[in-house]
Design a protein around this motif. Structure first.
Motif, mmCIF file in Angstrom:
data_model
loop_
_atom_site.group_PDB
_atom_site.id
_atom_site.type_symbol
_atom_site.label_atom_id
_atom_site.label_comp_id
_atom_site.label_asym_id
_atom_site.label_seq_id
_atom_site.Cartn_x
_atom_site.Cartn_y
_atom_site.Cartn_z
ATOM 1 N N SER A 38 0.832 -1.207 0.000
ATOM 2 C CA SER A 38 0.000 0.000 0.000
ATOM 3 C C SER A 38 0.864 1.252 0.000
ATOM 4 O O SER A 38 0.570 2.227 -0.706
ATOM 5 N N ARG A 39 1.939 1.224 0.796
ATOM 6 C CA ARG A 39 2.854 2.369 0.847
ATOM 7 C C ARG A 39 3.438 2.655 -0.524
ATOM 8 O O ARG A 39 3.416 3.800 -1.003
ATOM 9 N N ASP A 40 3.938 1.607 -1.176
ATOM 10 C CA ASP A 40 4.594 1.797 -2.472
ATOM 11 C C ASP A 40 3.603 2.235 -3.547
ATOM 12 O O ASP A 40 3.945 3.018 -4.443
ATOM 13 N N LYS A 41 2.364 1.757 -3.452
ATOM 14 C CA LYS A 41 1.347 2.167 -4.419
ATOM 15 C C LYS A 41 1.039 3.650 -4.285
ATOM 16 O O LYS A 41 0.915 4.370 -5.288
ATOM 17 N N LEU A 42 0.947 4.136 -3.040
ATOM 18 C CA LEU A 42 0.680 5.558 -2.824
ATOM 19 C C LEU A 42 1.874 6.399 -3.259
ATOM 20 O O LEU A 42 1.701 7.454 -3.894
ATOM 21 N N VAL A 43 3.066 5.945 -2.946
ATOM 22 C CA VAL A 43 4.270 6.676 -3.363
ATOM 23 C C VAL A 43 4.313 6.795 -4.883
ATOM 24 O O VAL A 43 4.600 7.871 -5.434
ATOM 25 N N ARG A 44 4.003 5.710 -5.573
ATOM 26 C CA ARG A 44 4.003 5.750 -7.054
ATOM 27 C C ARG A 44 2.963 6.736 -7.577
ATOM 28 O O ARG A 44 3.222 7.461 -8.549
ATOM 29 N N ALA A 45 1.791 6.750 -6.950
ATOM 30 C CA ALA A 45 0.743 7.674 -7.397
ATOM 31 C C ALA A 45 1.175 9.121 -7.216
ATOM 32 O O ALA A 45 0.932 9.966 -8.096
ATOM 33 N N LEU A 46 1.821 9.425 -6.112
ATOM 34 C CA LEU A 46 2.285 10.793 -5.857
ATOM 35 C C LEU A 46 3.440 11.162 -6.788
ATOM 36 O O LEU A 46 3.485 12.274 -7.329
ATOM 37 N N ARG A 47 4.346 10.232 -7.009
ATOM 38 C CA ARG A 47 5.493 10.501 -7.891
ATOM 39 C C ARG A 47 5.052 10.647 -9.344
ATOM 40 O O ARG A 47 5.672 11.388 -10.130
ATOM 41 N N ALA A 48 3.965 9.974 -9.699
ATOM 42 C CA ALA A 48 3.444 10.093 -11.069
ATOM 43 C C ALA A 48 2.973 11.513 -11.361
ATOM 44 O O ALA A 48 2.905 11.921 -12.531
ATOM 45 N N ASN A 49 2.668 12.248 -10.303
ATOM 46 C CA ASN A 49 2.238 13.639 -10.471
ATOM 47 C C ASN A 49 3.398 14.619 -10.342
ATOM 48 O O ASN A 49 3.193 15.827 -10.224
ATOM 49 N N GLY A 50 4.614 14.087 -10.335
ATOM 50 C CA GLY A 50 5.781 14.960 -10.373
ATOM 51 C C GLY A 50 6.483 15.196 -9.057
ATOM 52 O O GLY A 50 7.431 15.981 -8.996
ATOM 53 N N SER A 51 6.061 14.543 -7.982
ATOM 54 C CA SER A 51 6.706 14.763 -6.691
ATOM 55 C C SER A 51 7.901 13.837 -6.533
ATOM 56 O O SER A 51 8.104 12.908 -7.319
ATOM 57 N N ASP A 52 8.697 14.096 -5.474
ATOM 58 C CA ASP A 52 9.807 13.191 -5.166
ATOM 59 C C ASP A 52 9.537 12.468 -3.847
ATOM 60 O O ASP A 52 10.438 12.216 -3.052
ATOM 61 N N THR A 53 8.279 12.131 -3.615
ATOM 62 C CA THR A 53 7.865 11.421 -2.408
ATOM 63 C C THR A 53 8.676 10.140 -2.242
ATOM 64 O O THR A 53 8.895 9.398 -3.199
ATOM 65 N N GLN A 54 9.103 9.889 -0.997
ATOM 66 C CA GLN A 54 9.901 8.716 -0.703
ATOM 67 C C GLN A 54 9.133 7.751 0.204
ATOM 68 O O GLN A 54 8.291 8.162 1.004
ATOM 69 N N ALA A 55 9.428 6.469 0.077
ATOM 70 C CA ALA A 55 8.884 5.465 0.982
ATOM 71 C C ALA A 55 9.705 5.483 2.262
ATOM 72 O O ALA A 55 10.931 5.326 2.226
ATOM 73 N N ALA A 56 9.046 5.714 3.393
ATOM 74 C CA ALA A 56 9.751 5.801 4.670
ATOM 75 C C ALA A 56 9.999 4.415 5.242
ATOM 76 O O ALA A 56 9.141 3.527 5.162
ATOM 77 N N ALA A 57 11.170 4.228 5.843
ATOM 78 C CA ALA A 57 11.500 2.953 6.472
ATOM 79 C C ALA A 57 10.930 2.858 7.875
ATOM 80 O O ALA A 57 10.628 1.770 8.361
ATOM 81 N N ASP A 58 10.798 4.013 8.542
ATOM 82 C CA ASP A 58 10.241 4.048 9.892
ATOM 83 C C ASP A 58 9.738 5.460 10.165
ATOM 84 O O ASP A 58 9.788 6.338 9.292
#
Length: 270
Positions: A38-58
């Motif tokens: 779920s985290r990676d899916k949301l990150v991909r959706a945000l990055r698809a709109n041009g952001s540099d959102t990162q998946a947090a480890a903690d």
């Protein structure tokens, strides 16, 4: 200056809130979720709109943001808060933290407040679904803050999203949440009972249903209530019950009797 925002949680609320905030120019820096998919899916959706959102480890990764949204199920908030407070304690820079629950008191955030975080609530008074787009201008937001400094930040975020927004105490927000269960969840349950009675013809019920709800809000439910129980029309009530019995719809018959009895008691002192 808009705050940099991170999300703890990647479900329906996080998905819709983060995309709406991104659309309004907010930077969503990190997303954390125990469910990596779920985290990676949301990150991909945000990055698809041009952001540099990162998946947090903690949770420590989230602390680089100015504001963290805890957007998880109600029964998970306490655990997330406790773990987040443990990981963030002692850090030089501490973010503000809000949760998005209607039924959860702001006091649940106290472990974070105790380590120095400003805390609040941003509750959307509408069911959000990742698979259905929503215009946040149509979503009332109920806000709360333990910090006078955070209050204008939340007000500005709500204003940018474009809908009605108000500061509510936890007690009043809970009352609104209870009321919403009646107007949404219970109405949905009743619609589910109605559909089998007419089967594929249920779309014909749409105009009368919309009109009934509209009139109740424009006037009052009491002044716009109609139907055989309101009129005291026992013969029609008898016919309705015969139909439900002949169709073997026991659940519908039970609810019909319950509601009819309550209306008769209220208006005809049965």
């Amino acid at each position: 200056m808009r705050p940099d925002i991170a999300f703890a949680g990647a479900g329906n609320v996080a998905f819709r809130f983060s995309l709406a905030l991104q659309e309004k120019g907010y930077d969503i820096s990190f997303v954390y979720s125990r469910t990596e998919r779920s985290r990676d899916k949301l990150v991909r959706a945000l990055r698809a709109n041009g952001s540099d959102t990162q998946a947090a480890a903690d949770y420590r990764d989230l602390a680089s943001a100015d504001l963290i949204f805890i957007a998880v199920s109600d029964d998970a908030i306490e655990t997330v808060v406790r773990e987040m407070a443990g990981q963030l304690a002692g850090m030089e820079k501490l973010p503000a933290v809000v949760h998005t629950s209607g039924a959860t008191d702001i006091s649940i955030l106290k472990p974070l407040e105790d380590i120095g975080c400003r805390c609040g609530v941003v509750y959307p008074l509408m069911t959000l679904n990742r698979n259905k787009n929503v215009e946040f201008k149509d979503v009332p937001l109920l806000l709360e803050s333990t910090s006078q400094e955070l209050r204008p930040v939340l007000d500005s975020i709500a204003s940018d999203l474009g809908g009605e927004h108000y500061f509510y105490s936890s007690a009043d927000r809970l009352k609104m949440h209870v009321a919403a269960v009646f107007t949404t969840n219970f109405v949905n349950y009743l619609l589910g009972l109605a559909f089998p009675i007419v089967q594929h013809d249920h779309p014909l019920l749409i105009p009368s249903t919309i009109e009934a709800v509209r009139n109740a809000f424009l006037h009052t439910p009491a002044s716009t209530l109609t139907g055989p129980a309101r009129r005291g029309d026992m013969e029609t009530i008898r016919k309705h019950l015969e139909v439900l019995e002949s169709m073997g719809l026991k659940e519908q018959e039970e609810i019909y009797r319950l509601f009819t009895d309550r209306i008769l008691e209220k208006y005809h002192h049965k």
